[in-house]
Enzyme design. Structure first.
Site, PDB file in Angstrom:
ATOM      1  N   LYS A  47      50.878  57.732  75.022  1.00  9.45           N
ATOM      2  CA  LYS A  47      50.078  58.920  74.917  1.00  9.45           C
ATOM      3  C   LYS A  47      48.727  58.623  74.290  1.00  9.45           C
ATOM      4  CE  LYS A  47      54.050  61.862  73.877  1.00  9.45           C
ATOM      5  NZ  LYS A  47      54.660  62.699  72.842  1.00  9.45           N
ATOM      6  N   GLU A 103      43.416  51.238  77.060  1.00  6.92           N
ATOM      7  CA  GLU A 103      44.255  51.344  75.859  1.00  6.92           C
ATOM      8  C   GLU A 103      43.471  51.938  74.704  1.00  6.92           C
ATOM      9  OE1 GLU A 103      47.197  51.139  74.824  1.00  6.92           O
ATOM     10  OE2 GLU A 103      48.296  49.429  75.607  1.00  6.92           O
ATOM     11  N   ASP A 104      44.181  52.593  73.810  1.00  2.70           N
ATOM     12  CA  ASP A 104      43.566  53.090  72.588  1.00  2.70           C
ATOM     13  C   ASP A 104      43.422  51.964  71.569  1.00  2.70           C
ATOM     14  OD1 ASP A 104      46.328  52.912  72.287  1.00  2.70           O
ATOM     15  OD2 ASP A 104      46.524  54.764  71.141  1.00  2.70           O
ATOM     16  N   ASP A 107      47.525  46.153  68.790  1.00  5.15           N
ATOM     17  CA  ASP A 107      48.022  45.616  67.514  1.00  5.15           C
ATOM     18  C   ASP A 107      48.563  44.210  67.751  1.00  5.15           C
ATOM     19  OD1 ASP A 107      47.892  47.498  65.203  1.00  5.15           O
ATOM     20  OD2 ASP A 107      48.935  48.845  66.567  1.00  5.15           O
ATOM     21  N   VAL A 157      45.678  53.507  61.172  1.00  5.50           N
ATOM     22  CA  VAL A 157      44.614  54.400  61.612  1.00  5.50           C
ATOM     23  C   VAL A 157      45.150  55.533  62.488  1.00  5.50           C
ATOM     24  CG1 VAL A 157      42.769  52.701  61.426  1.00  5.50           C
ATOM     25  CG2 VAL A 157      44.041  52.895  63.563  1.00  5.50           C
ATOM     26  N   ARG A 169      46.331  63.228  66.496  1.00  4.16           N
ATOM     27  CA  ARG A 169      45.789  62.748  67.771  1.00  4.16           C
ATOM     28  C   ARG A 169      44.464  63.426  68.113  1.00  4.16           C
ATOM     29  NH1 ARG A 169      49.357  59.522  70.633  1.00  4.16           N
ATOM     30  NH2 ARG A 169      51.557  59.944  70.338  1.00  4.16           N
TER      31      ARG A 169
END
Length: 183
Positions: A47, A103-104, A107, A157, A169
């Site tokens: 999401k 992608e946001d 990691d 974050v 969000r």
């Protein structure tokens, strides 16, 4: 939601809304130049990438198709199981197509590495990655990311699609979540 609405929940603001939009515009110009003759299929990873995908796609000055995937390697845990599951697959055939994964945040890179290999195995002509954020210190595997917005420290974050327990969000900026919120 603005930063001032949740100031007590953040230790700092890492990236402002203005900085995010300026970076997405810069990345859009690069993508337009790289794909001038053959616009890519944008594949957003649900999401978290919803905000990035929406604003990035609107910034592009070319026609693009969009599709979405949801993948998980966490289940109900906070640590990756190492096994990636597809929760929502693409609706679009990608054989012979140029694919740009949106992608946001990256990691560890484990899920993205798996996703890239999966899309390549489906016969995509090319698979590249655009990520708004990358945490280089958190990487467990090397994943080539063609377009990176910001490199950030290994902090927790939230905002601009990134959540904690499905909250934050819709924060317009990206901030470091204060430990008192999640401890």
């Amino acid at each position: 939601m603005d930063v001032e609405d949740i100031r007590a929940d953040l230790t700092e603001v890492l990236i402002t809304e203005h900085e995010i939009h300026a970076k997405l515009a810069e990345l859009a110009r690069r993508v337009e130049a790289d794909y001038a003759d053959n616009p890519p299929l944008l594949v957003g990873v649900l999401k978290g990438a919803v905000m990035v995908m929406a604003d990035f796609a609107r910034e592009l000055r070319m026609h693009v198709e969009m599709d979405w995937m949801a993948v998980s390697s966490y289940g109900a845990s906070t640590q990756s199981s190492g096994v990636v599951r597809i929760l929502k697959d693409l609706d679009t055939e990608i054989a012979g197509r140029d694919v740009l994964i949106v992608e946001d945040i990256i990691d560890s890179g484990l899920t993205l590495s798996w996703l890239t290999a999966n899309l390549e195995s489906r016969g995509a002509r090319s698979v590249k990655v655009l990520a708004l954020l990358r945490k280089p210190e958190a990487a467990k595997v090397e994943v080539h990311v063609e377009y990176v917005g910001f490199e950030i420290p290994p902090a927790f974050v939230v905002g601009y699609g990134l959540d904690y327990a499905e909250r934050y969000r819709n924060l317009r900026a990206i901030g470091v979540l204060a430990p008192h919120v999640y401890e």
